[in-house]
Design a protein around this motif. Structure first.
Motif, mmCIF file in Angstrom:
data_model
loop_
_atom_site.group_PDB
_atom_site.id
_atom_site.type_symbol
_atom_site.label_atom_id
_atom_site.label_comp_id
_atom_site.label_asym_id
_atom_site.label_seq_id
_atom_site.Cartn_x
_atom_site.Cartn_y
_atom_site.Cartn_z
ATOM 1 N N GLU A 54 -2.681 -14.039 -4.502
ATOM 2 C CA GLU A 54 -2.230 -15.209 -3.745
ATOM 3 C C GLU A 54 -1.278 -15.937 -4.183
ATOM 4 O O GLU A 54 -0.057 -16.251 -3.562
ATOM 5 C CB GLU A 54 -3.274 -16.113 -3.098
ATOM 6 N N ARG A 57 1.855 -13.688 -4.553
ATOM 7 C CA ARG A 57 2.350 -13.492 -3.264
ATOM 8 C C ARG A 57 3.296 -14.515 -2.978
ATOM 9 O O ARG A 57 4.548 -14.341 -2.364
ATOM 10 C CB ARG A 57 1.192 -13.076 -2.319
ATOM 11 N N ASP A 64 4.277 -6.655 -4.475
ATOM 12 C CA ASP A 64 3.656 -5.687 -3.757
ATOM 13 C C ASP A 64 2.684 -6.181 -2.675
ATOM 14 O O ASP A 64 1.619 -6.552 -3.092
ATOM 15 C CB ASP A 64 3.475 -4.552 -4.669
ATOM 16 N N ARG A 65 3.120 -6.086 -1.439
ATOM 17 C CA ARG A 65 2.167 -7.046 -0.616
ATOM 18 C C ARG A 65 0.933 -5.860 -0.268
ATOM 19 O O ARG A 65 0.005 -6.455 0.512
ATOM 20 C CB ARG A 65 3.029 -6.919 0.863
ATOM 21 N N ARG A 66 0.776 -4.603 -0.883
ATOM 22 C CA ARG A 66 -0.302 -3.699 -0.756
ATOM 23 C C ARG A 66 -1.380 -4.087 -1.809
ATOM 24 O O ARG A 66 -2.346 -3.470 -1.765
ATOM 25 C CB ARG A 66 0.129 -2.360 -0.808
ATOM 26 N N TYR A 68 -4.485 -5.733 -3.491
ATOM 27 C CA TYR A 68 -5.701 -6.576 -3.132
ATOM 28 C C TYR A 68 -6.710 -6.385 -4.455
ATOM 29 O O TYR A 68 -6.793 -5.710 -4.961
ATOM 30 C CB TYR A 68 -5.973 -6.268 -1.909
#
Length: 139
Positions: A54, A57, A64-66, A68
């Motif tokens: 986070e 981000r 890279d928003r992918r 997790y």
């Protein structure tokens, strides 16, 4: 935090993975972060990695928003059961009818075995392969 070996199939372990780009393999994949012997420790590690993701981000425009983080619980014997399942699948894929030894294999709950009333011959094996192919296409 008491870390354990994620490959140790004799104990219950809680494994944390980070889905990200792996430059060594030139692909996105689940990269092992750590394995723990208690769920509490795994949750703490999961929260730390999630906070880091986070933070990156919000601050890194090229993030890279992918990405997790995830975790899973591996019970004792999971790796052995999965290996048995792969062995059975490869045997059938190569056109070999599993013998009596296949009945002794401990399989995961996601795998099932079919037995025919007579000794499967060449025609039965071909039919089974055809049905498996159709099943895979439908998924």
């Amino acid at each position: 935090m008491a870390r354990v070996d994620p490959e140790d199939d004799d104990i219950r372990r809680f494994v944390v993975h980070h889905y990200r780009y792996d430059p060594a393999r030139h692909e996105r994949r689940h990269v092992l972060v750590a394995a723990f012997d208690t769920a509490t420790e795994a949750r703490a590690c999961l929260d730390l990695v999630r906070a880091e993701i986070e933070r990156r981000r919000e601050t890194d425009p090229g993030f890279d928003r992918r990405e997790y983080v995830s975790s899973r619980t591996l019970e004792p014997g999971d790796r052995r059961r999965e290996a048995n399942s792969r062995l059975l699948r490869r045997t059938i894929r190569h056109g070999v009818t599993p013998g009596d030894w296949a009945g002794d294999l401990e399989l995961p709950s996601s795998t099932s075995r079919l037995r025919f009333g007579r000794e499967p011959g060449r025609r039965t094996t071909a039919m089974l392969r055809w049905r498996l192919r159709r099943w895979r296409e439908d998924r």
